[in-house]
Every structure is written in structure tokens, then in C-alpha cells.
Write a protein that holds these residues in place. Structure first.
Motif, PDB file in Angstrom:
ATOM      1  N   SER A 128       0.785  -1.209   0.018  1.00 10.24           N
ATOM      2  CA  SER A 128       0.150   0.121   0.033  1.00 10.24           C
ATOM      3  C   SER A 128       0.877   1.259  -0.080  1.00 10.24           C
ATOM      4  O   SER A 128       2.198   1.432   0.206  1.00 10.24           O
ATOM      5  CB  SER A 128      -0.880  -0.081   1.224  1.00 10.24           C
ATOM      6  OG  SER A 128      -0.155   0.021   2.318  1.00 10.24           O
TER       7      SER A 128
ATOM      8  N   TYR B  64       4.669   7.102  -5.465  1.00  9.97           N
ATOM      9  CA  TYR B  64       3.297   6.851  -5.705  1.00  9.97           C
ATOM     10  C   TYR B  64       3.173   6.614  -7.126  1.00  9.97           C
ATOM     11  O   TYR B  64       2.477   5.719  -7.553  1.00  9.97           O
ATOM     12  CB  TYR B  64       2.417   8.137  -5.178  1.00  9.97           C
ATOM     13  CG  TYR B  64       0.954   7.914  -5.396  1.00  9.97           C
ATOM     14  CD1 TYR B  64       0.255   6.969  -4.750  1.00  9.97           C
ATOM     15  CD2 TYR B  64       0.345   8.490  -6.458  1.00  9.97           C
ATOM     16  CE1 TYR B  64      -1.131   6.625  -4.961  1.00  9.97           C
ATOM     17  CE2 TYR B  64      -1.137   8.188  -6.794  1.00  9.97           C
ATOM     18  CZ  TYR B  64      -1.824   7.277  -5.945  1.00  9.97           C
ATOM     19  OH  TYR B  64      -3.331   6.919  -6.249  1.00  9.97           O
TER      20      TYR B  64
ATOM     21  N   HIS C 248      -4.268  -0.077  -7.092  1.00  8.74           N
ATOM     22  CA  HIS C 248      -5.418   0.656  -7.473  1.00  8.74           C
ATOM     23  C   HIS C 248      -6.350   1.235  -6.357  1.00  8.74           C
ATOM     24  O   HIS C 248      -7.427   1.386  -6.386  1.00  8.74           O
ATOM     25  CB  HIS C 248      -6.355  -0.591  -8.008  1.00  8.74           C
ATOM     26  CG  HIS C 248      -5.938  -1.092  -9.422  1.00  8.74           C
ATOM     27  ND1 HIS C 248      -5.910  -0.448 -10.493  1.00  8.74           N
ATOM     28  CD2 HIS C 248      -5.498  -2.292  -9.580  1.00  8.74           C
ATOM     29  CE1 HIS C 248      -5.378  -1.239 -11.490  1.00  8.74           C
ATOM     30  NE2 HIS C 248      -5.130  -2.440 -11.013  1.00  8.74           N
ATOM     31  N   GLY C 249      -5.800   1.369  -5.339  1.00 11.72           N
ATOM     32  CA  GLY C 249      -6.234   2.162  -4.036  1.00 11.72           C
ATOM     33  C   GLY C 249      -6.379   3.564  -4.246  1.00 11.72           C
ATOM     34  O   GLY C 249      -5.989   4.072  -5.437  1.00 11.72           O
ATOM     35  N   THR C 250      -7.211   4.047  -3.475  1.00 11.65           N
ATOM     36  CA  THR C 250      -7.820   5.593  -3.523  1.00 11.65           C
ATOM     37  C   THR C 250      -6.271   6.573  -3.431  1.00 11.65           C
ATOM     38  O   THR C 250      -5.614   6.195  -2.587  1.00 11.65           O
ATOM     39  CB  THR C 250      -8.688   5.771  -2.115  1.00 11.65           C
ATOM     40  OG1 THR C 250      -9.748   5.095  -2.580  1.00 11.65           O
ATOM     41  CG2 THR C 250      -9.203   7.432  -2.330  1.00 11.65           C
ATOM     42  N   LYS C 251      -6.490   7.505  -4.178  1.00 14.31           N
ATOM     43  CA  LYS C 251      -5.506   8.318  -4.065  1.00 14.31           C
ATOM     44  C   LYS C 251      -5.311   8.965  -2.622  1.00 14.31           C
ATOM     45  O   LYS C 251      -6.188   9.471  -2.482  1.00 14.31           O
ATOM     46  CB  LYS C 251      -5.360   9.379  -4.850  1.00 14.31           C
ATOM     47  CG  LYS C 251      -4.165  10.551  -5.294  1.00 14.31           C
ATOM     48  CD  LYS C 251      -4.453  11.622  -6.272  1.00 14.31           C
ATOM     49  CE  LYS C 251      -3.810  11.021  -7.555  1.00 14.31           C
ATOM     50  NZ  LYS C 251      -3.750  12.389  -8.748  1.00 14.31           N
ATOM     51  N   PRO C 252      -4.181   8.823  -2.114  1.00 15.12           N
ATOM     52  CA  PRO C 252      -4.087   9.635  -0.668  1.00 15.12           C
ATOM     53  C   PRO C 252      -4.153  11.142  -0.864  1.00 15.12           C
ATOM     54  O   PRO C 252      -3.754  11.764  -1.818  1.00 15.12           O
ATOM     55  CB  PRO C 252      -2.630   9.296  -0.134  1.00 15.12           C
ATOM     56  CG  PRO C 252      -2.434   8.016  -1.167  1.00 15.12           C
ATOM     57  CD  PRO C 252      -2.955   8.282  -2.163  1.00 15.12           C
ATOM     58  N   ASP C 253      -4.713  11.715   0.276  1.00 11.85           N
ATOM     59  CA  ASP C 253      -4.680  13.072   0.355  1.00 11.85           C
ATOM     60  C   ASP C 253      -3.269  13.947   0.381  1.00 11.85           C
ATOM     61  O   ASP C 253      -3.249  14.868  -0.118  1.00 11.85           O
ATOM     62  CB  ASP C 253      -5.340  13.563   1.853  1.00 11.85           C
ATOM     63  CG  ASP C 253      -7.032  13.172   1.831  1.00 11.85           C
ATOM     64  OD1 ASP C 253      -7.727  12.996   0.758  1.00 11.85           O
ATOM     65  OD2 ASP C 253      -7.558  12.988   2.939  1.00 11.85           O
TER      66      ASP C 253
END
Length: 92
Positions: free
Chosen positions: A15, A47, A56-61
Motif C-alpha cells: 500500500s 506513488y 488501484h487504491g484511492t489516491k491519498p490526500d
């Protein structure tokens, strides 16, 4: 003796948190502008590399903030009230 190559499946899934680095607000303030710029570049490149490997995870803040040229930390309002205005954490 046959050589065995290691693949991503051998190591398991990664991750963004596995490859990112956290700083407290105080630690961030100790970095000079070149170090902060290097952190930004390396974090965005890591990243990008993770995405190119199929993440394919959500783009981190954190990535959104760095892409906009913003500081990567926020003041945690609840902690700030308890410990003073200079307490903060990196955005994850």
C-alpha cells in the motif's frame, strides 16, 4: 542450481502507507526547503511507481496536497486544543 526470481506476489501486496514516510509538524519544520522539495519529489515518484505496478487504491490526500504544492501536514484541531497550536501531523 536453478535461480528463483522474486515477484510482487512473493512479497505480497503493498500500500502507499508501506512506502511513505511520516513526519510530525516539529520534524517537518526542521527540514530546509531543499529537503522538503526532495521529500515531495520522492513521495510523488514513489506513488507513481506504485500505480505503474498496478496499485488501484484511492489516491491519498497527501498526494493531492503535494500535487497542489501544499504542505503535507495539517494541524489536528483536537490535539491542538490540548497541546497548543504547534502540534500537527502529516496528512495520510
Amino acid at each position: 542450481m536453478a535461480s528463483r526470481s522474486r515477484t510482487a506476489s512473493c512479497w505480497g501486496l503493498s500500500s502507499f502507507k508501506d512506502i511513505s514516510m511520516e513526519f510530525t509538524w516539529e520534524e517537518w519544520q526542521l527540514l530546509d526547503s531543499a529537503q522538503k522539495h526532495l521529500y515531495r519529489d520522492v513521495t510523488l515518484e514513489n506513488y507513481s511507481n506504485l500505480v505503474s505496478l498496478g496499485y488501484h487504491g484511492t489516491k491519498p490526500d497527501l498526494i493531492f496536497k503535494l500535487e497542489q504544492g501544499e504542505e503535507p501536514w495539517i494541524i489536528n484541531a483536537e490535539v491542538s486544543r490540548q497541546s497548543g497550536p504547534d502540534v500537527g501531523y502529516l496528512f495520510w
